[in-house]
Design a protein around this motif. Sequence first.
Motif, PDB file in Angstrom:
ATOM      1  N   ARG A 261       0.817  -1.217   0.000  1.00 19.67           N
ATOM      2  CA  ARG A 261       0.000   0.000   0.000  1.00 19.67           C
ATOM      3  C   ARG A 261       0.851   1.268   0.000  1.00 19.67           C
ATOM      4  O   ARG A 261       0.325   2.380  -0.002  1.00 19.67           O
ATOM      5  CB  ARG A 261      -0.911   0.019   1.224  1.00 19.67           C
TER       6      ARG A 261
ATOM      7  N   ASN B 294      -2.194  -9.987   8.085  1.00 17.87           N
ATOM      8  CA  ASN B 294      -2.678  -9.703   9.436  1.00 17.87           C
ATOM      9  C   ASN B 294      -4.021 -10.385   9.675  1.00 17.87           C
ATOM     10  O   ASN B 294      -4.261 -11.000  10.706  1.00 17.87           O
ATOM     11  CB  ASN B 294      -2.817  -8.185   9.593  1.00 17.87           C
TER      12      ASN B 294
ATOM     13  N   ARG C   4      -6.302  -3.847  -6.257  1.00 15.75           N
ATOM     14  CA  ARG C   4      -5.933  -2.424  -6.178  1.00 15.75           C
ATOM     15  C   ARG C   4      -4.601  -2.260  -6.863  1.00 15.75           C
ATOM     16  O   ARG C   4      -3.750  -3.137  -6.778  1.00 15.75           O
ATOM     17  CB  ARG C   4      -5.723  -1.996  -4.722  1.00 15.75           C
TER      18      ARG C   4
ATOM     19  N   GLU D 134     -13.168   1.733  -2.557  1.00 18.13           N
ATOM     20  CA  GLU D 134     -12.115   0.941  -1.912  1.00 18.13           C
ATOM     21  C   GLU D 134     -11.154   1.984  -1.360  1.00 18.13           C
ATOM     22  O   GLU D 134     -10.579   2.765  -2.115  1.00 18.13           O
ATOM     23  CB  GLU D 134     -11.421   0.097  -2.991  1.00 18.13           C
ATOM     24  N   TYR D 135     -11.044   2.046  -0.044  1.00 15.93           N
ATOM     25  CA  TYR D 135     -10.222   3.101   0.541  1.00 15.93           C
ATOM     26  C   TYR D 135      -9.426   2.528   1.695  1.00 15.93           C
ATOM     27  O   TYR D 135      -9.984   1.903   2.594  1.00 15.93           O
ATOM     28  CB  TYR D 135     -11.145   4.243   1.016  1.00 15.93           C
ATOM     29  N   ASP D 136      -8.111   2.717   1.664  1.00 14.34           N
ATOM     30  CA  ASP D 136      -7.266   2.126   2.711  1.00 14.34           C
ATOM     31  C   ASP D 136      -6.595   3.174   3.595  1.00 14.34           C
ATOM     32  O   ASP D 136      -5.608   2.873   4.264  1.00 14.34           O
ATOM     33  CB  ASP D 136      -6.228   1.188   2.097  1.00 14.34           C
ATOM     34  N   LEU D 137      -7.077   4.369   3.589  1.00 17.41           N
ATOM     35  CA  LEU D 137      -6.557   5.477   4.405  1.00 17.41           C
ATOM     36  C   LEU D 137      -5.274   6.073   3.834  1.00 17.41           C
ATOM     37  O   LEU D 137      -4.926   7.199   4.140  1.00 17.41           O
ATOM     38  CB  LEU D 137      -6.260   5.050   5.853  1.00 17.41           C
ATOM     39  N   LEU D 138      -4.547   5.275   3.041  1.00 16.79           N
ATOM     40  CA  LEU D 138      -3.233   5.729   2.596  1.00 16.79           C
ATOM     41  C   LEU D 138      -3.237   6.239   1.163  1.00 16.79           C
ATOM     42  O   LEU D 138      -2.494   7.147   0.810  1.00 16.79           O
ATOM     43  CB  LEU D 138      -2.221   4.575   2.711  1.00 16.79           C
ATOM     44  N   THR D 139      -4.074   5.610   0.329  1.00 13.04           N
ATOM     45  CA  THR D 139      -4.142   6.043  -1.072  1.00 13.04           C
ATOM     46  C   THR D 139      -5.552   6.560  -1.366  1.00 13.04           C
ATOM     47  O   THR D 139      -6.473   6.341  -0.576  1.00 13.04           O
ATOM     48  CB  THR D 139      -3.805   4.868  -2.018  1.00 13.04           C
ATOM     49  N   SER D 140      -5.691   7.197  -2.529  1.00 11.67           N
ATOM     50  CA  SER D 140      -6.987   7.801  -2.834  1.00 11.67           C
ATOM     51  C   SER D 140      -8.080   6.746  -2.959  1.00 11.67           C
ATOM     52  O   SER D 140      -7.822   5.651  -3.462  1.00 11.67           O
ATOM     53  CB  SER D 140      -6.925   8.558  -4.155  1.00 11.67           C
TER      54      SER D 140
ATOM     55  N   ARG E 264     -11.111   4.537  -4.386  1.00 12.41           N
ATOM     56  CA  ARG E 264     -11.397   4.103  -5.753  1.00 12.41           C
ATOM     57  C   ARG E 264     -12.839   3.613  -5.786  1.00 12.41           C
ATOM     58  O   ARG E 264     -13.223   2.763  -4.969  1.00 12.41           O
ATOM     59  CB  ARG E 264     -10.458   2.946  -6.113  1.00 12.41           C
TER      60      ARG E 264
ATOM     61  N   PHE F 246      -9.133  -0.346  10.752  1.00 17.68           N
ATOM     62  CA  PHE F 246      -7.782   0.025  11.156  1.00 17.68           C
ATOM     63  C   PHE F 246      -6.794  -1.130  11.223  1.00 17.68           C
ATOM     64  O   PHE F 246      -5.597  -0.898  11.348  1.00 17.68           O
ATOM     65  CB  PHE F 246      -7.818   0.761  12.497  1.00 17.68           C
ATOM     66  N   ARG F 247      -7.246  -2.362  11.176  1.00 23.44           N
ATOM     67  CA  ARG F 247      -6.303  -3.477  11.122  1.00 23.44           C
ATOM     68  C   ARG F 247      -6.188  -3.972   9.667  1.00 23.44           C
ATOM     69  O   ARG F 247      -5.110  -4.195   9.169  1.00 23.44           O
ATOM     70  CB  ARG F 247      -6.755  -4.633  12.017  1.00 23.44           C
ATOM     71  N   ASP F 248      -7.366  -4.143   9.034  1.00 23.91           N
ATOM     72  CA  ASP F 248      -7.336  -4.662   7.664  1.00 23.91           C
ATOM     73  C   ASP F 248      -7.310  -3.533   6.631  1.00 23.91           C
ATOM     74  O   ASP F 248      -7.261  -3.808   5.433  1.00 23.91           O
ATOM     75  CB  ASP F 248      -8.567  -5.560   7.429  1.00 23.91           C
ATOM     76  N   LEU F 249      -7.381  -2.320   7.099  1.00 26.99           N
ATOM     77  CA  LEU F 249      -7.319  -1.129   6.230  1.00 26.99           C
ATOM     78  C   LEU F 249      -8.401  -1.115   5.152  1.00 26.99           C
ATOM     79  O   LEU F 249      -8.152  -0.701   4.025  1.00 26.99           O
ATOM     80  CB  LEU F 249      -5.928  -1.015   5.592  1.00 26.99           C
ATOM     81  N   GLU F 250      -9.585  -1.611   5.499  1.00 29.46           N
ATOM     82  CA  GLU F 250     -10.698  -1.576   4.551  1.00 29.46           C
ATOM     83  C   GLU F 250     -11.691  -0.508   5.018  1.00 29.46           C
ATOM     84  O   GLU F 250     -12.789  -0.831   5.486  1.00 29.46           O
ATOM     85  CB  GLU F 250     -11.368  -2.946   4.487  1.00 29.46           C
TER      86      GLU F 250
END
Lengths: 461, 313
Positions: free
Chosen positions: A107, A408, A451, B42-48, B50, B272-276
């Motif tokens: 990521r 994880n 992704r 689809e959002y992982d907090l780190l990238t834009s 989608r 916050f663990r799986d970043l979904e």
Amino acid sequence: MFQRIMLAMLLILAGIVAVWGATISLTNELPADREEVVFWHFWSGPDGEIVDEVVTRFNQSQDMYYVRAVSMPGNNFDMKLFLSITGGAPPDLINQDDPIVADWAFRGAIYSMEEIAPPGEVEQMKSWLLPSALSLGEYNDRLFAVCNGLDIRALYFNRELVEQALAEVAPVELESVEQLDRIAELCTKYTEGELSQIGYLPDPRRLWAWGPVFGGDFYDEQTGQVTANDESIVKALDWMTGYRKRLGANAVATYRQNDQSLPNKMFPLLAQRYAVILDGQWRVRDIEAAQQASRAEDQPVTPYGVWPLPSKSRRGKAGWVNGNVFLVPRHAKNPKGAWEFIKFWTGMEGHEKDAAKLCAAGGWIPVSKQVAESEEFQTYLNAHPLFARFVEFAATDQVPTPLVPGANRYYREVNNLVQRVLYDDKVVDLTAELSALDQMMQEHIDRIHQRPSFAEDHADE
Amino acid sequence: MSARSKRMHRWSGWLFVSPWLLGLALLFVYPFVASLIWSFTEYDLLTSPRFVGIDHYERIVREIIQGKGFGKALWNTFYYAAVSIPLSIMLAIGLAVMLNWKVRGQAFFRTLFYLPSMVPMVASSILWLWLLDPRDGMVNGLLGFVYETPPLWFQGIQEGMSFSSPLQFGSKDGLTLMSLWGVGNFMLIYLAALGDVDASLYQAAELDGAGWLRKFRYITLPMLSPIIFFNLILGIIQSVQAFTQVYIVSEGTGQPAEASLLISLQLFLTAFRDLEMGYASAIAWVLFVVLALATWGLFRSSRNWVHYRGVRM
């Protein structure tokens, strides 16, 4: 009168705040001509003091960088980090112990060492680290994390109980899991019809160790396939389930390893609840402390020993490794300073003595053969023979949780499944359960892979 | 007042409410709208983020059907709410009625029963971990006289109120017991409401020959019904928001085997663990709709059982 009292109180309050503020600014003062390296970690108590010590030694050795270590609770560490990255103000270096390296690397949350350090030094680091330590940080042929302390699991045993049960001297190593089963059976005791001592009981979190010991793999890196239903892993789970069948789900759950009821989370081996238990090297400290206390009170000292996992008969791997790793968050302001600190901590470039001192102080397994073999550390090992065995095991083929995005959750789901199987007497088809998990995790990992990776996303930058 | 001073007056009004408005916009409206948009991405907090359409909602439906992931968390939360809310209402009313009796030491008993709800959640969670330890816990020490194999509580995946394992209490039952420990807040509200019940109603009932049970059934309960209704809604919201105690007793994983994975924890792990974050937002929205529907249903049903000053609304 009232107004005067209020005014006086306000002035006192302002004075306290001013003094407090001045103290803070003094403690955070950065020496002139030095670049600050902010290091987030979750160590506290005695371990935190050791970290502070190594930071001080590093700062004394430097005229360019100045590390400021910030200890914070581990629970929401990830969340704080992501918010800091998103907000554009991450630390320069962090410590982590969850299987997140591949996920965060994919990521783009962390730099690879190749991005922040000279190629020669990265290569040197790769050869400096033990294979098991290196395996915790390599993803897609790049080094995204540098291990700073290995966690190795082995079978501790109460020598007295085992030798009484066997009526002979305890073996140096176990030949097979069947031998472990025999010892477990002999050491399991009932008092007035109730279970009072467990010979051995598999911890639900350790299919990750027993799977590889039985010769299984959780992930096929070549094909990118999740292989949780690998025949050998099914066999390992079946073997673990055997204990539930013999003892009953109720006993398995009651005698769970992470027993909260024991005072100060006492190591169950010391409470004589277990004769044999699978745990990590940090328990050596507990054992030595208990033995020292017995000596001080003129009580008989219980002898303990350690066996590696019996992997040879199954031609499996030696066990499961995890550990603490250094990561450099993307957009860190001073990644080069972070790299210098990483080299110092791991003992590279002539810092073996410092690294040995650090590992000896914390009871941590060195990540490098050179540090482990240094005179300083050998002196420590001679005084701590149980710990020496763990250092020995660290050099064997220990395997980590697969380095794959989504690991994880994979780790969590496998543990959930094993708990479901061990804590319930209901008979389940293990192959079917593991296949369902396999499919679920494959979907999860594929979804992440759909992704664009960070590298693809930023190809034009 | 001149036009100028009127304008100034209006502006100063806006100025005074601006901190609150700013807080509302930044901390409520923005996250509310943002999470709705994220639920379709689809959002992982780190990238834009989608755009992925209704993928997350389809996944939620799939997981509900399979009883996994969100489906499992939804069931756990439903079970927890369905057991803990009625029990806490009954216990709180029972305690309030008893503490309303004019006996010596009434103030002492009121304080005593209210005290547990003042204990911080973290401290009480750790206390309950000890009390409900399957082997050495005090509760099982007492239950040992009744049970052949005492319940596993926080180590068990069983559901004590289900047909499959009746009275074999597991982790959700442990959480329920914990929630009853903090029933003091509800009790206090009932106590206040009991003081408000007109004594003439009881006197009239006594003249009609009503016993204590009838008085309780036909006077106390109807007069308390607005409070029961209020606590019912509050209880549902609290069940869905239960996090701290679940996080502590399950070591942040919902263990054993997701038996204590309530929705709030699942949402946290997903985000916050799986970043979904996108999927977590969809969960939050489904939850919002479910809660809104449940509240609406309760309001509709309240016409039949809630009495305001003796009048059914």
